[in-house]
Design a protein around this motif. Structure first.
Motif, PDB file in Angstrom:
ATOM      1  N   LEU A  77      11.261  -5.552  -4.662  1.00  0.00           N
ATOM      2  CA  LEU A  77      10.029  -4.857  -4.309  1.00  0.00           C
ATOM      3  C   LEU A  77      10.327  -3.498  -3.680  1.00  0.00           C
ATOM      4  O   LEU A  77      11.197  -3.379  -2.820  1.00  0.00           O
ATOM      5  CB  LEU A  77       9.220  -5.691  -3.308  1.00  0.00           C
ATOM      6  N   VAL A  99       3.651  -0.571  -2.441  1.00  0.00           N
ATOM      7  CA  VAL A  99       3.796  -1.938  -2.942  1.00  0.00           C
ATOM      8  C   VAL A  99       3.615  -2.927  -1.793  1.00  0.00           C
ATOM      9  O   VAL A  99       2.762  -3.816  -1.849  1.00  0.00           O
ATOM     10  CB  VAL A  99       5.169  -2.144  -3.615  1.00  0.00           C
ATOM     11  N   VAL A 135       9.161  -4.281  -8.877  1.00  0.00           N
ATOM     12  CA  VAL A 135       7.807  -3.753  -8.715  1.00  0.00           C
ATOM     13  C   VAL A 135       7.877  -2.431  -7.963  1.00  0.00           C
ATOM     14  O   VAL A 135       8.424  -2.359  -6.853  1.00  0.00           O
ATOM     15  CB  VAL A 135       6.912  -4.743  -7.936  1.00  0.00           C
ATOM     16  N   ASP A 153       5.614   1.611  -7.488  1.00  0.00           N
ATOM     17  CA  ASP A 153       4.366   2.324  -7.772  1.00  0.00           C
ATOM     18  C   ASP A 153       4.571   3.677  -8.433  1.00  0.00           C
ATOM     19  O   ASP A 153       3.588   4.369  -8.716  1.00  0.00           O
ATOM     20  CB  ASP A 153       3.544   2.493  -6.492  1.00  0.00           C
ATOM     21  N   ALA A 178       3.052  -1.003  -9.941  1.00  0.00           N
ATOM     22  CA  ALA A 178       2.004  -1.253  -8.950  1.00  0.00           C
ATOM     23  C   ALA A 178       1.015  -0.098  -9.030  1.00  0.00           C
ATOM     24  O   ALA A 178       1.246   0.981  -8.490  1.00  0.00           O
ATOM     25  CB  ALA A 178       2.612  -1.348  -7.559  1.00  0.00           C
ATOM     26  N   THR A 233      -2.240  -6.564  -9.420  1.00  0.00           N
ATOM     27  CA  THR A 233      -0.786  -6.401  -9.455  1.00  0.00           C
ATOM     28  C   THR A 233      -0.071  -7.617  -8.887  1.00  0.00           C
ATOM     29  O   THR A 233       0.856  -8.158  -9.503  1.00  0.00           O
ATOM     30  CB  THR A 233      -0.352  -5.141  -8.685  1.00  0.00           C
TER      31      THR A 233
END
Length: 218
Positions: free
Chosen positions: A19, A24, A178, A180, A198, A204
């Protein structure tokens, strides 16, 4: 190396979740920055525009991400370009109202509990005097943390993705990433990592959870 835990076999072909942080694991920072600018008597877009498009400040930010410049020094040098005389804890003041994204935090916790290796791969914007990860309480969510300032390289440099996989002890094909920013996804995909953009939509988190078979737990 990732920490080992006594858990059941994860219910997915994936074994690791990676992540990003801002955008996010946090709420909308852009809106927070707009509101902060207004309180400072600035144009609402001054923070975003200056950091993204002013050539001097943009280079300062790149240096900050890679650990070549301290956050305190960034604060001092960037403040005049924003039209501010007070540079003390500038980054912390601008980010102070950003909050953790409860849904993605819950997903990270659920993924770890289900036996997945969970990592944070973040282009940092300094850790001192303001530590955004501590402010949002996310350090303890992860088995592995890869923060650009500490590594001397930043996304989208392919090396930082490989470093993350190495520390997780997993191949790219076993992981989901993930982020953005669309520009940060292709280097991950080149390593076989499944990517999810994202995009600010509430779906999401559900899309990511479905990949791991833990949707009902988020």
């Amino acid at each position: 190396m990732a920490q080992s835990r006594d858990t059941d076999t994860p219910p997915s072909s994936y074994r690791g979740l990676i992540l990003d942080f801002a955008g996010v694991l946090t709420t909308d920072a852009l809106q927070v920055h707009r509101e902060w600018c207004i309180r400072q008597g600035l144009d609402p877009e001054a923070w975003r525009r200056t950091l993204n498009t002013h050539p001097v400040v943009r280079q300062l930010y790149v240096d900050l991400e890679r650990g070549a410049l301290s956050q305190a020094e960034w604060n001092r040098q960037a403040a005049p370009y924003l039209g501010l005389s007070d540079h003390e804890n500038l980054m912390g003041r601008a980010w102070s109202d950003v909050r953790p994204a409860a849904d993605m935090v819950a997903l990270a916790k659920a993924a770890r509990e289900a036996g997945y290796v969970v990592a944070m791969l973040s282009n940092s914007f300094g850790l001192d005097p303001y530590d955004p990860y501590a402010a949002c309480g996310v350090w303890e969510l992860f088995d592995v943390t890869v923060v650009s300032e500490r590594e001397g390289l930043a996304k989208p440099d392919p090396a930082i993705y490989q470093l993350t996989l190495d520390r997780m002890g997993l191949p790219g094909e076993a992981c989901v990433f993930v982020d953005d920013h669309p520009v940060n996804l292709p280097p991950a995909e080149a390593l076989g990592i499944t990517t999810v953009l994202a995009d600010g939509e509430p779906s999401t988190t559900a899309r990511v959870a479905a990949l791991f078979g833990i949707g009902a737990r988020v």
